[in-house]
Write an enzyme that holds these catalytic residues in place. Sequence first.
Site, short mmCIF file in Angstrom:
data_model
loop_
_atom_site.label_atom_id
_atom_site.label_comp_id
_atom_site.label_asym_id
_atom_site.label_seq_id
_atom_site.Cartn_x
_atom_site.Cartn_y
_atom_site.Cartn_z
N ASP A 1 -3.27 3.02 8.26
CA ASP A 1 -2.94 3.40 7.20
C ASP A 1 -2.64 2.06 6.15
O ASP A 1 -2.37 2.15 4.63
CB ASP A 1 -1.71 4.38 7.24
CG ASP A 1 -0.74 3.33 8.20
OD1 ASP A 1 -0.68 3.28 9.01
OD2 ASP A 1 0.57 3.41 7.97
N ARG B 1 -6.48 4.51 1.85
CA ARG B 1 -6.20 3.81 2.85
C ARG B 1 -7.46 5.02 3.65
O ARG B 1 -8.11 5.86 3.53
CB ARG B 1 -4.82 3.54 3.45
CG ARG B 1 -4.36 3.31 2.45
CD ARG B 1 -2.41 4.34 2.34
NE ARG B 1 -2.05 3.67 1.42
CZ ARG B 1 -1.16 3.30 1.11
NH1 ARG B 1 -0.74 2.19 2.62
NH2 ARG B 1 -0.20 2.35 0.16
N ASP C 1 -0.91 -3.59 2.07
CA ASP C 1 0.47 -3.41 2.72
C ASP C 1 1.48 -4.96 3.95
O ASP C 1 0.67 -5.29 4.53
CB ASP C 1 0.83 -2.55 3.66
CG ASP C 1 0.59 -1.09 3.15
OD1 ASP C 1 1.11 -1.22 1.58
OD2 ASP C 1 0.97 -0.62 3.85
P1 AMP Z 1 4.50 -0.14 6.53
O1 AMP Z 1 4.13 -0.40 8.33
O2 AMP Z 1 5.37 -0.62 6.00
O3 AMP Z 1 3.09 0.36 6.40
O4 AMP Z 1 5.19 1.74 6.29
C1 AMP Z 1 4.58 2.44 7.98
C2 AMP Z 1 5.11 3.95 7.42
O5 AMP Z 1 6.30 4.95 6.87
C3 AMP Z 1 4.78 4.40 5.47
O6 AMP Z 1 4.88 5.98 5.78
C4 AMP Z 1 6.28 3.94 4.56
O7 AMP Z 1 5.96 4.56 3.76
C5 AMP Z 1 7.01 4.45 5.77
N1 AMP Z 1 8.18 3.18 5.61
C6 AMP Z 1 8.02 2.74 5.97
N2 AMP Z 1 9.66 1.29 5.25
C7 AMP Z 1 9.86 2.91 4.92
C8 AMP Z 1 11.50 3.06 4.44
N3 AMP Z 1 12.53 2.08 4.54
N4 AMP Z 1 11.75 4.47 4.27
C9 AMP Z 1 11.55 5.30 4.16
N5 AMP Z 1 9.69 4.95 4.64
C10 AMP Z 1 9.39 4.02 4.58
MG MG Z 2 1.37 0.65 4.62
#
Ligand code: AMP
Ligand code: MG
Length: 494
Positions: free
Chosen positions: A261, A192, A271
Amino acid sequence: MCAIKAIQDFSAYLCAVQELQSTYTSIDQRLFSHVHALAMPAPAEFLFNAALAEDMGLSSLIDSSHRAAILSGQKNWGHTQPFAQAYAGHQFGHFTILGDGRALVLGEWINPDGQRVDIQLKGAGPTPYSRRGDGLATVSAMLREYLISECMHGLGIPTTRSLAVVATGMPVYREEAKSGAVLTRIAKSHIRVGTFEYAAQLQDLDLLKRFTHYTIQRHYPQCLETEHPIESFLREVVRHQAELIVQWMRVGFVHGVMNTDNMSIAGETIDYGPCAFMNGFDWGTVFSSIDTQGRYAYGRQAPIAQWNLAVLASALLPVLHSDSERAVEIARECINTFVPIYEEAYVAMMRNKLGLLNPIEGDLLLIDELNAWMQQTHADFTLTFHALEDKSQRIQDIFYTAEFEAIARQLNLLKSVGHEDAKESVVRMQQHNPRFIPRNAWVEEALEKAVHDDHTLFNQLLEAGSQPYEQLHYLAHLYTAPEDQPHYKTFCGT
Ligand code: AMP
Ligand code: MG
């Protein structure tokens, strides 16, 4: 014929003996952590994308009786060790160290086209990057990613693909206890913009060089043939992103959380969180409950993509040129190419939607007028183009107003002045205006039913989504929403 058969047999043989690889882990140990999936007592397959498995040459997986165990990380797939990737990111404009908090890469696979892809599990348990998260995902959220990503693929838009959803048999605690699931995702890679931010903040020039070289070789190898490979690479990423956003605009897709990201270097949509498709046209359309300022609204996706690319350029500065002022100049030149590339692609896309086969004086004005009319009336974005294509498709009152009639007349006038072939023009419109988009009301109803084991509607949406430009009469009820949902909200991290 014999030679072709021999090559086919050989490819089949290669697929049969092929193991997962992990070239990514040989770049630098700071870029990943080896991880194990959480132990799950009863993983059970919910969905398996047999057509995709076939396309990917994953016949050994198709035949495996251990598929659910493999695709939930319970059973090893060959000898590779799963790993979670480190990355950083600007989330809503703020820099944060992140990483795969709920994902692990099983390994890389070479598909029959010779392309290297990542096979990743999402929702298989915590990793060293989980921060306060549980590393888990709900069945509903993973089914949603599966459905929307496969619909994007059906629409012809670059995207990560979904191979399977496996129910973990374990609860996931959100506002209440929900059922957990693991999604298997296939991507050109999971590198990314945020991965470059992570590599850059380590302040190790050699690492940044090696990582950049790896990425160029994997995604844009043609750049290695140029005089300035890293500059060429940055230009390629800019072009791919600009073209990707134009495709999102074409179908009314709102990604919803375009943090750095969540922007793939390979130019794929990645994502799927709070994303959704716009029904009534509005540049300000936002579905995500947390995007209160409209940072990632439908009409802001292009400037935000350019902002994210500027973050990438800034991470690349130390390797763009040894002279830091010259590096900034090069970065600026590359980022400045975004707007002209985007604008040209946007206009070409709108001409296609309107069935204008050739540029003609007045077409830009018409595009502006149409957008202004849709903005003012919030007419359904998808149905508006059907109504322009064919009078019999004017299925809402709004398409009988004097203003719309004037726009339709103007369009026909432009086509006749340009001596355009009427049949070809209609074909062009049909190729660029989907009949089907996964409308929010149907998606919600399908997910609600699917988590209660009624997959009928979900499967219908998948089927319509696999041929969105066809008029499938038996699924025609899905081409409009049962009701307008002006206050529809989506939630991320679910
Ligand atoms: P996202 O907004 O889904 O792209 O996630 C942003 C960040 O939060 C990334 O580093 C994901 O891996 C982390 N993340 C999202 N949901 C979870 C979860 N349930 N447990 C651990 N990390 C999470
Ligand atoms: Mg993400």
